[in-house]
Design a protein around this motif. Structure first.
Motif, short mmCIF file in Angstrom:
data_model
loop_
_atom_site.label_atom_id
_atom_site.label_comp_id
_atom_site.label_asym_id
_atom_site.label_seq_id
_atom_site.Cartn_x
_atom_site.Cartn_y
_atom_site.Cartn_z
N UNK A 113 47.95 1.34 -83.04
CA UNK A 113 46.66 1.95 -82.72
C UNK A 113 45.65 1.71 -83.85
N UNK A 114 44.42 1.43 -83.46
CA UNK A 114 43.34 1.15 -84.40
C UNK A 114 42.16 2.07 -84.10
N UNK A 115 41.40 2.44 -85.14
CA UNK A 115 40.17 3.20 -84.95
C UNK A 115 39.01 2.25 -85.17
N UNK A 116 38.18 2.09 -84.15
CA UNK A 116 37.06 1.15 -84.22
C UNK A 116 35.87 1.79 -84.94
N UNK A 117 34.85 0.99 -85.22
CA UNK A 117 33.64 1.49 -85.90
C UNK A 117 32.96 2.60 -85.11
N UNK A 118 33.15 2.59 -83.77
CA UNK A 118 32.53 3.62 -82.94
C UNK A 118 33.30 4.93 -82.96
N UNK A 119 34.49 4.92 -83.59
CA UNK A 119 35.31 6.12 -83.64
C UNK A 119 36.34 6.19 -82.53
N UNK A 120 36.33 5.24 -81.64
CA UNK A 120 37.32 5.21 -80.56
C UNK A 120 38.63 4.63 -81.08
N UNK A 121 39.72 5.28 -80.72
CA UNK A 121 41.04 4.75 -81.08
C UNK A 121 41.55 3.93 -79.91
N UNK A 127 51.36 -5.40 -69.64
CA UNK A 127 52.31 -4.98 -68.62
C UNK A 127 53.38 -6.08 -68.47
N UNK A 128 54.40 -5.88 -67.65
CA UNK A 128 55.47 -6.87 -67.55
C UNK A 128 55.00 -8.25 -67.08
N UNK A 129 53.83 -8.33 -66.47
CA UNK A 129 53.29 -9.61 -66.00
C UNK A 129 52.38 -10.25 -67.04
N UNK A 130 52.17 -9.57 -68.18
CA UNK A 130 51.31 -10.11 -69.23
C UNK A 130 49.87 -9.65 -69.14
N UNK A 131 49.53 -8.84 -68.14
CA UNK A 131 48.16 -8.33 -68.01
C UNK A 131 47.88 -7.33 -69.13
N UNK A 132 46.64 -7.35 -69.61
CA UNK A 132 46.25 -6.48 -70.72
C UNK A 132 45.80 -5.10 -70.23
N UNK A 133 46.30 -4.08 -70.90
CA UNK A 133 45.93 -2.70 -70.63
C UNK A 133 45.49 -2.07 -71.95
N UNK A 134 44.26 -1.54 -71.95
CA UNK A 134 43.76 -0.85 -73.13
C UNK A 134 43.99 0.64 -72.96
N UNK A 135 44.70 1.23 -73.89
CA UNK A 135 44.86 2.68 -73.94
C UNK A 135 43.91 3.16 -75.01
N UNK A 136 43.08 4.13 -74.68
CA UNK A 136 42.08 4.58 -75.64
C UNK A 136 41.95 6.08 -75.70
N UNK A 137 41.61 6.53 -76.89
CA UNK A 137 41.39 7.96 -77.16
C UNK A 137 40.01 8.04 -77.82
N UNK A 138 39.12 8.82 -77.23
CA UNK A 138 37.77 8.94 -77.79
C UNK A 138 37.60 10.27 -78.50
#
Length: 138
Positions: A113-121, A127-138
């Motif tokens: 997990x990373x915290x961006x400049x905007x403060x969003x983590x 997923x198992x098919x290689x598709x990207x999923x962003x999990x985020x905490x604001x």
């Protein structure tokens, strides 16, 4: 016209394996399972002779749609976020560190997990098919 989001679709080759990830790992609730076929569907999706199996998951304000087509098309390269046309699914979570700690070892992550400049983590997983999923905490 005032459109609103109904669903976000992800085409997969192995519906059962991918459903297990979204339902059991990401804890999304299954709200519908169905099949669609026939000439109108094949014409509408521009795939001759197409039929498909669908699973809809509760994504809050919009459904997450997993769909497996028959006939199956060609595989594509694993997506990278910086490619024009790249897509990803974004899901808000309450406690990103807890989600990260509970991920099975089999789940590929792009980083911790990373915290961006905007403060969003943020945390990107595949997923198992290689598709990207962003999990985020604001």
């Amino acid at each position: 016209m005032n459109p609103t989001a109904h669903h976000y679709g992800i085409t997969v080759s192995d519906l059962d394996r991918t459903l297990t990830f979204y339902r059991d790992v990401l804890d999304l609730e299954v709200i519908a399972e169905f099949s669609v076929g026939g000439d109108a569907f094949a014409t509408g999706v521009d795939v001759p002779g197409a039929g498909a199996e669908f699973v809809h998951l509760d994504g809050g304000d919009a459904r997450i749609e997993l769909v497996a087509y028959e006939p199956e098309g060609d595989s594509r390269p694993r997506p990278s976020l910086d490619e024009p046309g790249a897509t990803h699914l974004g899901l808000a979570v309450d406690d990103l560190d807890s989600v990260y700690a509970d991920l099975p070892d089999s789940v590929e992550t792009l980083s911790e997990p990373q915290t961006t400049e905007s403060g969003t983590r943020i945390l990107f997983v595949r997923d198992p098919e290689g598709n990207l999923v962003e999990l985020l905490e604001t």
